[in-house]
Design an enzyme around this catalytic site. Structure first.
Site, PDB file in Angstrom:
ATOM      1  N   HIS A   1       1.913   2.904  -3.347  1.00 53.66           N
ATOM      2  CA  HIS A   1       0.564   3.711  -3.985  1.00 53.66           C
ATOM      3  C   HIS A   1       0.816   5.323  -4.363  1.00 53.66           C
ATOM      4  CE1 HIS A   1      -2.394   0.993  -5.395  1.00 53.66           C
ATOM      5  NE2 HIS A   1      -2.598   0.358  -4.339  1.00 53.66           N
TER       6      HIS A   1
ATOM      7  N   GLU B   1      -9.336   0.867   5.330  1.00 50.77           N
ATOM      8  CA  GLU B   1      -9.822   0.311   4.061  1.00 50.77           C
ATOM      9  C   GLU B   1      -9.397  -1.138   3.681  1.00 50.77           C
ATOM     10  OE1 GLU B   1      -8.421   1.444  -0.728  1.00 50.77           O
ATOM     11  OE2 GLU B   1      -7.349   1.852   0.969  1.00 50.77           O
TER      12      GLU B   1
ATOM     13  N   GLN C   1       0.993  -1.172  -0.097  1.00 49.70           N
ATOM     14  CA  GLN C   1       0.015   0.096   0.041  1.00 49.70           C
ATOM     15  C   GLN C   1       0.656   1.295   0.047  1.00 49.70           C
ATOM     16  OE1 GLN C   1      -3.661   0.150  -0.473  1.00 49.70           O
ATOM     17  NE2 GLN C   1      -2.771  -1.701  -1.098  1.00 49.70           N
TER      18      GLN C   1
ATOM     19  N   GLU D   1     -52.683  13.076   9.825  1.00 41.78           N
ATOM     20  CA  GLU D   1     -51.491  14.019   9.388  1.00 41.78           C
ATOM     21  C   GLU D   1     -52.302  15.198   8.602  1.00 41.78           C
ATOM     22  OE1 GLU D   1     -47.498  11.136   8.789  1.00 41.78           O
ATOM     23  OE2 GLU D   1     -48.806  11.717   7.091  1.00 41.78           O
TER      24      GLU D   1
ATOM     25  N   HIS E   1     -54.817  12.251   0.400  1.00 41.01           N
ATOM     26  CA  HIS E   1     -54.363  10.969   0.710  1.00 41.01           C
ATOM     27  C   HIS E   1     -55.497   9.890   1.315  1.00 41.01           C
ATOM     28  CE1 HIS E   1     -50.358  12.640   0.424  1.00 41.01           C
ATOM     29  NE2 HIS E   1     -49.817  11.452   0.521  1.00 41.01           N
TER      30      HIS E   1
ATOM     31  N   ASP F   1      -6.565  -7.050  -4.638  1.00 42.60           N
ATOM     32  CA  ASP F   1      -6.372  -6.165  -5.713  1.00 42.60           C
ATOM     33  C   ASP F   1      -6.440  -6.470  -7.158  1.00 42.60           C
ATOM     34  OD1 ASP F   1      -6.002  -3.833  -3.907  1.00 42.60           O
ATOM     35  OD2 ASP F   1      -3.774  -3.357  -4.109  1.00 42.60           O
TER      36      ASP F   1
END
Length: 430
Positions: A258, A322, A255, A410, A415, A356
């Site tokens: 990278h 990660e 890693q 409500e 409705h 990977d």
């Protein structure tokens, strides 16, 4: 690599602090490029490609002839390796399909959901010092399985205007529909707004540098979806006294290479392992072609000694790595209690590089602590789910009064009336 011996819990956040992201400082630049691409289309793309990539292109779209030529240039052994990886990625992601399942929530009320593809998706593939053709497999394969009808790929051109052959080979292998020689902010802007040549998409995927990351975040404000917030790559290796130091270091460096802004963390109960890792680190670094990049990442990294498994698990869940490698004998204790990680690699023979490239799981994962609330890319990322319901006469009679009462409470009379009219119609027809 800094070493911390049984640090107090209130210091964990500080000692594992990720490298600061610079995306916020790029907003003005990103907005300027987006505005220019939206206004001037291909003209702006040509100007920015000349400015940022140092190449003048008359046509951004990769031709079928270029693809076929690239395919012939890829080494046969590499082709077979990519094909093997594709099959594994395909098998794993195809298993994530969800079949239609009708649920009768009550007699006469049927509900279900169906998975539908996102029609137009955009893939961004870096092509600089590390042309990430493996990411095409991770994004293109699930996009194809999901049924996305348009898969647009953008990747920066080389100075001679070409695209790395392995990128083109992988793209045609997975069924990418269109490939463009575009990089950086201008590529994301093109897929966001569309130009005379490049189509707009509905969702963006793929890694990139700080400019691409900032551009993807800005695309959100322009109405697009993105795979997930992104940050530099990271790995946390949890290793016990039985772990082989050379394996641990190889995983850390996988890693670290990278980018200089990557972060790698070793967690262990063994001072002897830490000492062995420090020695092995110098040895493997000296043999690494990307040594200077990896050294930069090591500056952001640490070895943390915690005597108890309980403390180690608490640190893992707080950091939310990660990639998490469990190079321990007693793996089950960890697996039962870990809730925050992008992808987990179990045992001494499971390197992070397997995920990977070729094991089948996806390597597009949440970084920067986002594993607390985001999943890695999977088949769902390329789909949306539509819910359905169908109500019979018996169903509306059973469920209708409850809907009327709730709507009235409500204060939403329309409705309520939508149900009342149907109930009265059924009553009158009897």
């Amino acid at each position: 690599m800094k070493t911390y011996i049984n640090p107090e819990k209130n210091t964990w956040e500080t000692i594992t602090q990720r490298p600061a992201k610079e995306a916020n400082s790029l907003v003005a630049t990103v907005k300027s490029v987006f505005d220019e691409v939206k206004e001037n289309g291909d003209v702006a793309l040509k100007q920015y490609t000349q400015k940022f990539d140092g190449v003048s292109l008359s046509d951004f779209k990769v031709s079928e002839q270029e693809i076929q030529q690239a395919v012939s240039l890829v080494d046969e052994d590499l082709k077979q390796a990519i094909v093997l990886a594709k099959k594994n990625v395909e098998k794993f992601h195809a298993s994530q399909k969800i079949e239609k399942k009708v649920i009768n929530t009550m007699q006469g009320v049927a509900c279900w959901q169906e998975m539908k593809p996102i029609e137009r998706v955009g893939l961004y593939i870096p092509g600089g010092s590390a042309p990430l053709f493996s990411t095409i497999l991770m994004l293109g394969v699930p996009a194809k399985i999901a049924g996305c009808s348009k898969i647009v790929l953008c990747t920066p051109p080389a100075k001679d205007g070409s695209v790395h052959p392995a990128i083109l080979f992988a793209a045609q292998l997975v069924g990418v529909t269109e490939i463009y020689k575009l990089g950086g902010i201008q590529a994301i802007a093109a897929m966001t707004h569309g130009t005379e040549t490049v189509p707009n998409v509905y969702k963006l995927f793929g890694p990139g540098n700080q400019y691409v990351t900032a551009a993807k975040q800005y695309a959100l404000s322009q109405g697009l979806a993105i795979d997930m917030p992104a940050g530099p790559s990271e790995v946390m290796v949890v290793a016990d006294k039985h772990a082989t130091a050379s394996f641990v270091v190889a995983d850390l460096l996988s890693q670290a290479e990278h980018g200089a802004d990557s972060q790698v963390i070793l967690v262990t109960e063994s001072q002897q392992l830490i000492d062995g890792v420090q020695v092995e680190l110098k040895k493997q670094l000296d043999e690494l072609p990307r040594k200077e990049i990896a050294l930069g990442a090591i500056e952001n990294s640490s070895a943390i000694l915690l005597n108890t498994i309980e403390a180690q698990i608490q640190l893992i869940n707080q950091y939310a790595p990660e990639h998490l490698i469990l190079n321990v004998l007693d793996e089950e204790i960890y697996l039962q209690q870990i809730i925050n990680a992008g992808s987990v690699f179990i045992g001494p023979l499971t390197p992070e590089s397997a995920g990977d490239y070729a094991s089948g799981t996806n390597h597009t994962l949440p970084t920067n602590g986002y594993a607390r609330m985001y999943s890695g890319v999977n088949l769902d990322a390329f789909t949306k789910k539509i819910t359905y319901q169908k109500i019979t006469e018996e169903g509306i009679i059973k469920i209708g009064p409850a809907i009327e009462l709730m709507a009235a409470a409500e204060g939403l009379d329309a409705h309520k009336n939508a149900v009342t009219l149907r109930l009265e119609s059924l009553k009158n027809s009897l």
